[in-house]
Write an enzyme that holds these catalytic residues in place. Sequence first.
Site, PDB file in Angstrom:
ATOM      1  N   SER A 146      60.039  -1.719 133.248  1.00  0.00           N
ATOM      2  CA  SER A 146      58.692  -1.212 132.978  1.00  0.00           C
ATOM      3  C   SER A 146      58.772   0.147 132.278  1.00  0.00           C
ATOM      4  O   SER A 146      59.321   0.248 131.187  1.00  0.00           O
ATOM      5  CB  SER A 146      57.880  -1.160 134.267  1.00  0.00           C
ATOM      6  N   LYS A 198      31.778   4.912 141.397  1.00  0.00           N
ATOM      7  CA  LYS A 198      32.605   6.006 141.917  1.00  0.00           C
ATOM      8  C   LYS A 198      33.343   5.622 143.198  1.00  0.00           C
ATOM      9  O   LYS A 198      34.424   6.132 143.475  1.00  0.00           O
ATOM     10  CB  LYS A 198      31.719   7.231 142.176  1.00  0.00           C
TER      11      LYS A 198
END
Length: 328
Positions: A146, A198
């Site tokens: 990765s 949020k």
Amino acid sequence: MKKKQIGGLIVAAVLFIAVGVSSVLTNTISQNMLQEAMAEALAGSYGSYGYDTPNYDYIAIVNVVGTIQEQTATGIFEVAEGYQHTTTMEYLDQLMYDSYNKGILLYIDSPGGAVYESEELYDKLKEYKENTGNPIWTYMAHYAASGGYMVSMPSDRIFANANTTTGSIGVIMSGYDMTGLYEKLGIRYVSITSGPMKDSSQLTDEQIAVYQGQVDEYYEKFVKMVAEGRGMSEEDVKKLADGRTYTALQALDNGLIDEIETYENMQGIMSSELEVYDFYEPALEENVLASLFAEVKGMIPKSEAQILQETAASMESGVPMYYAEQLQ
């Protein structure tokens, strides 16, 4: 008042002033000396390297070992462990302006890490190549997956050990829904927000779609980096970039690396081709105070609440990662 008394007072006053001035000077000098001594004694407390680079041609070894993340050692009582991002970036900056440096051997043993630091390191390595024209050769040890694979993309040649795990081209943003556990333990999660997007304690389908868009954006950037670094088309990269890892032999067959070699043989090949026979690797100075503090800290038992909080914090980072999850 008699002349002798006046004279005595004058002499006393002069002596008093002289002693005062001397005391101030002595105190200032001693403080400066103490500060310098402390600075020397605590050198390396922040995981910093001593850049005593050679005054002759050399190849610099740049280690990317451990999770690629922000600097982990920030104080005199903290032990520098694993990859140190700020220190590595500073090291690369110095190499750019060192005429004796003739190239970089990028040693990677990392499962990847945060998007921010992985891309910043990738960009710094590209900057080094553009500014110096010097080659970068990569050697992959246990892992170069990765983000650990991404940072090798500016390399001219990529070597891997026969038992390297690499690839895992992709992005992950993960977390845990801990509400069930909190309820069992009598803990109530409270989130007061300015809008529905949020609060990420319990993700809605709409929120997941928003985060998926962010992950897709980072993924496209990753694919372009690999395509540029390996001279492949983006379509061909995407055929390999579904997040899976590859063995060294599989990576070689798919064009993700160039050669399979031992580290010692790779160094010999690099030295021979560059005609530079000395390698420089900065030594991390040991911080005795930090080591002692870590030992003491480790002896203090943690409460169940502390363990739960630390576990939740590590699981619920919500940070996009170029990271290969390893089987336990």
